[in-house]
Design a protein around this motif. Structure first.
Motif, PDB file in Angstrom:
ATOM      1  N   GLU A  71      -9.991   5.961   0.188  1.00 29.02           N
ATOM      2  CA  GLU A  71      -9.479   4.589   0.108  1.00 29.02           C
ATOM      3  C   GLU A  71      -8.099   4.518   0.739  1.00 29.02           C
ATOM      4  O   GLU A  71      -7.064   4.381   0.074  1.00 29.02           O
ATOM      5  CB  GLU A  71      -9.446   4.126  -1.349  1.00 29.02           C
ATOM      6  N   THR A  72      -8.083   4.608   2.080  1.00 28.14           N
ATOM      7  CA  THR A  72      -6.822   4.595   2.825  1.00 28.14           C
ATOM      8  C   THR A  72      -6.927   3.636   4.005  1.00 28.14           C
ATOM      9  O   THR A  72      -8.032   3.286   4.454  1.00 28.14           O
ATOM     10  CB  THR A  72      -6.497   5.993   3.376  1.00 28.14           C
ATOM     11  N   ALA A  73      -5.766   3.249   4.516  1.00 27.96           N
ATOM     12  CA  ALA A  73      -5.741   2.418   5.722  1.00 27.96           C
ATOM     13  C   ALA A  73      -6.366   3.162   6.888  1.00 27.96           C
ATOM     14  O   ALA A  73      -7.064   2.567   7.724  1.00 27.96           O
ATOM     15  CB  ALA A  73      -4.299   2.040   6.046  1.00 27.96           C
ATOM     16  N   GLY A  74      -6.143   4.480   6.940  1.00 27.87           N
ATOM     17  CA  GLY A  74      -6.738   5.268   8.006  1.00 27.87           C
ATOM     18  C   GLY A  74      -8.254   5.219   7.991  1.00 27.87           C
ATOM     19  O   GLY A  74      -8.897   5.192   9.044  1.00 27.87           O
ATOM     20  N   MET A  75      -8.844   5.184   6.793  1.00 31.45           N
ATOM     21  CA  MET A  75     -10.298   5.105   6.692  1.00 31.45           C
ATOM     22  C   MET A  75     -10.816   3.768   7.221  1.00 31.45           C
ATOM     23  O   MET A  75     -11.846   3.706   7.892  1.00 31.45           O
ATOM     24  CB  MET A  75     -10.741   5.310   5.247  1.00 31.45           C
ATOM     25  N   VAL A 104     -13.224  -0.998   1.590  1.00 30.68           N
ATOM     26  CA  VAL A 104     -12.055  -0.119   1.502  1.00 30.68           C
ATOM     27  C   VAL A 104     -10.774  -0.933   1.655  1.00 30.68           C
ATOM     28  O   VAL A 104      -9.791  -0.732   0.924  1.00 30.68           O
ATOM     29  CB  VAL A 104     -12.118   0.993   2.569  1.00 30.68           C
ATOM     30  N   ALA A 105     -10.770  -1.888   2.590  1.00 23.78           N
ATOM     31  CA  ALA A 105      -9.574  -2.720   2.794  1.00 23.78           C
ATOM     32  C   ALA A 105      -9.225  -3.506   1.536  1.00 23.78           C
ATOM     33  O   ALA A 105      -8.052  -3.630   1.162  1.00 23.78           O
ATOM     34  CB  ALA A 105      -9.804  -3.665   3.975  1.00 23.78           C
ATOM     35  N   VAL A 106     -10.241  -4.040   0.882  1.00 25.29           N
ATOM     36  CA  VAL A 106     -10.008  -4.804  -0.354  1.00 25.29           C
ATOM     37  C   VAL A 106      -9.419  -3.908  -1.446  1.00 25.29           C
ATOM     38  O   VAL A 106      -8.595  -4.350  -2.253  1.00 25.29           O
ATOM     39  CB  VAL A 106     -11.325  -5.443  -0.836  1.00 25.29           C
ATOM     40  N   ALA A 107      -9.829  -2.637  -1.447  1.00 28.10           N
ATOM     41  CA  ALA A 107      -9.410  -1.722  -2.512  1.00 28.10           C
ATOM     42  C   ALA A 107      -8.072  -1.042  -2.247  1.00 28.10           C
ATOM     43  O   ALA A 107      -7.586  -0.295  -3.107  1.00 28.10           O
ATOM     44  CB  ALA A 107     -10.489  -0.653  -2.714  1.00 28.10           C
ATOM     45  N   LEU A 108      -7.458  -1.263  -1.099  1.00 30.52           N
ATOM     46  CA  LEU A 108      -6.181  -0.606  -0.803  1.00 30.52           C
ATOM     47  C   LEU A 108      -5.123  -0.980  -1.842  1.00 30.52           C
ATOM     48  O   LEU A 108      -5.002  -2.151  -2.221  1.00 30.52           O
ATOM     49  CB  LEU A 108      -5.696  -0.994   0.601  1.00 30.52           C
ATOM     50  N   ASP A 109      -4.375   0.003  -2.259  1.00 26.15           N
ATOM     51  CA  ASP A 109      -3.356  -0.193  -3.297  1.00 26.15           C
ATOM     52  C   ASP A 109      -2.134  -0.897  -2.701  1.00 26.15           C
ATOM     53  O   ASP A 109      -1.465  -0.347  -1.820  1.00 26.15           O
ATOM     54  CB  ASP A 109      -2.943   1.171  -3.862  1.00 26.15           C
ATOM     55  N   PRO A 110      -1.815  -2.114  -3.162  1.00 25.54           N
ATOM     56  CA  PRO A 110      -0.647  -2.834  -2.618  1.00 25.54           C
ATOM     57  C   PRO A 110       0.674  -2.140  -2.914  1.00 25.54           C
ATOM     58  O   PRO A 110       1.691  -2.467  -2.306  1.00 25.54           O
ATOM     59  CB  PRO A 110      -0.730  -4.208  -3.293  1.00 25.54           C
ATOM     60  N   VAL A 118      -1.919  -4.349   4.736  1.00 23.10           N
ATOM     61  CA  VAL A 118      -3.170  -4.489   3.986  1.00 23.10           C
ATOM     62  C   VAL A 118      -3.948  -5.719   4.449  1.00 23.10           C
ATOM     63  O   VAL A 118      -5.150  -5.644   4.739  1.00 23.10           O
ATOM     64  CB  VAL A 118      -2.886  -4.576   2.478  1.00 23.10           C
ATOM     65  N   GLU A 119      -3.268  -6.851   4.534  1.00 22.78           N
ATOM     66  CA  GLU A 119      -3.958  -8.083   4.898  1.00 22.78           C
ATOM     67  C   GLU A 119      -4.411  -8.074   6.353  1.00 22.78           C
ATOM     68  O   GLU A 119      -5.470  -8.620   6.695  1.00 22.78           O
ATOM     69  CB  GLU A 119      -3.057  -9.302   4.624  1.00 22.78           C
ATOM     70  N   ARG A 120      -3.630  -7.445   7.219  1.00 20.95           N
ATOM     71  CA  ARG A 120      -4.049  -7.385   8.625  1.00 20.95           C
ATOM     72  C   ARG A 120      -5.305  -6.523   8.777  1.00 20.95           C
ATOM     73  O   ARG A 120      -6.254  -6.885   9.480  1.00 20.95           O
ATOM     74  CB  ARG A 120      -2.919  -6.848   9.506  1.00 20.95           C
ATOM     75  N   LEU A 121      -5.327  -5.377   8.106  1.00 23.16           N
ATOM     76  CA  LEU A 121      -6.519  -4.527   8.158  1.00 23.16           C
ATOM     77  C   LEU A 121      -7.730  -5.250   7.575  1.00 23.16           C
ATOM     78  O   LEU A 121      -8.835  -5.176   8.122  1.00 23.16           O
ATOM     79  CB  LEU A 121      -6.269  -3.235   7.387  1.00 23.16           C
TER      80      LEU A 121
END
Length: 395
Positions: A71-75, A104-110, A118-121
């Motif tokens: 659960e990462t931006a890289g993923m 995964v994007a929805v689950a990213l930790d703010p 987060v929102e751009r991804l």
């Protein structure tokens, strides 16, 4: 004067001071550390994707859920990169992958990432999801997802560029749901934005989308004029040049003008699209080749080509296109005084659309054609009525 290629999207983002507000409390060292972290995430995600995206697509989401550190931006970035080439050859598989990227994007930790990232991804993943839904003919769903992406993008810094990319994609969907004027306007505005940032290839792509919307609105001659005006433009790449040949060819078929002259160009288009890995577009050129052969009186050849196009669309799970190609095959068979296979074709089309959850409006017309064919009363007019009903399924 030597022209340098500029990543206009990145340049726009870097110019906007709002982007840096996310890092305002951070020291230069913290920003550098965050950048290193993102690079590390990208490397790890590439390794994890190689393990997750193997075997049947229905296994992929479960593997992702069971993978620690996914659960990462890289993923999100890695999944989108993996899915893009799939969209032209295996769009249903691409949709599975992109839906995973959205999750995964929805689950990213703010608490772990600046909100803008987060929102751009998230918005990028939604845009890719909408794009594949459009390719699959699921236009209503495409537009719903696109509106979600738009809601995220509008508040972001540097929104103009991302909104233009989304607008171009939405224009491609709108033209298929009888919202031609909106599609033309969106494509034109997107093109103006790309031109402002000096991106000629994206500008050309937007003009091609504008022409497609004009074509869907019934102004075939005008659409052909736009496509022909782009021939030889420095913003047209190798694949774009093939698309222009294909598009001009379908206009000539519709206008009934020099139809025999487009047969060889369409064969070359199919071969070139396949060479570049654009399998859906390959089959669309093959489908229109079958139409050109039929109009030119080369009906046995048309039957063989249309049967292949139907099978290829079905294999890619592009079910609306598959059904339309199948009905063109039925019309060619009737023209060749071979009505016997038509009932079976109708039954298979009904089954394919039903399996895909896309058949309710088309079933009555397809059933009528099937019954008429079984009684020896099928006509090309009935085929065209069924074709019109199927064409509304994605709307």
């Amino acid at each position: 004067m030597i022209e340098e290629e500029i990543d206009a999207e990145l340049l726009e983002q870097l110019r906007d001071p709002l982007l840096w507000e996310a890092f305002e409390p951070w020291s230069p060292g913290a920003v550098a550390a965050f950048d290193e972290r993102l690079e590390s995430e990208d490397e790890t995600a590439a390794v994890l994707c190689a393990e997750i995206f193997v075997g049947p697509p229905q296994w992929w989401p479960q593997r992702l859920r069971r993978t620690d550190g996914a659960e990462t931006a890289g993923m999100v970035r890695a999944i989108l990169q993996l899915a893009r080439p799939l969209s032209e050859s295996r769009p249903s598989d691409a949709l599975v992958a992109i839906s995973m990227a959205v999750a995964v994007a929805v689950a990213l930790d703010p608490e772990e990432y600046p909100r803008t990232i987060v929102e751009r991804l998230h918005s990028h993943a939604l845009r890719e999801q909408a794009s594949v839904l459009r390719l699959m003919g699921r236009f209503g769903e495409c537009l719903e997802v696109a509106e979600q992406a738009k809601g995220l993008i509008e508040w972001l810094p540097c929104a103009e560029w991302d909104l233009a990319r989304l607008a171009q994609m939405m224009a491609s969907a709108l033209q298929n749901v009888n919202r031609t004027e909106e599609a033309v306007e969106l494509a034109r505005e997107a093109g103006e934005t790309f031109l402002k940032f000096g991106d000629r290839p994206r500008y050309v792509a937007a003009r091609m989308t504008e022409a497609a919307a004009v074509y869907e609105g019934g102004a075939v001659e005008r659409a052909m004029g736009i496509w022909r005006s782009l021939e030889g433009d420095r913003g047209v790449d190798a694949v774009g040049a093939v698309r222009l040949v294909h598009n001009v060819a379908i206009c000539l078929i519709d206008l009934g003008r020099d139809v025999a002259s487009v047969i060889d160009p369409l064969r070359r288009c199919a071969a070139e699209f396949e060479r570049h890995g654009f399998l859906a577009e390959r089959t669309r050129s093959r489908w229109k080749l079958g139409t050109a052969l039929m109009v030119s009186g080369r009906i046995p050849e048309a039957i063989a080509v249309l049967r292949t196009a139907w099978q290829e669309f079905a294999e890619m799970k592009l079910m609306v296109d598959a059904a339309l190609a199948a009905l063109d095959l039925a019309e060619a068979l009737l023209a060749n005084e071979e009505p016997e296979p038509v009932p079976a074709i109708c039954r298979e089309v009904i089954a394919q659309l039903t399996t895909a959850g896309m058949a309710p409006r088309a079933i009555p017309a397809l059933s009528l054609l099937r019954e008429a064919a079984a009684m020896g009363r099928a006509s090309r007019a009935l085929v065209r009525e069924a074709r019109a009903a199927v064409g509304r399924e994605g709307r």
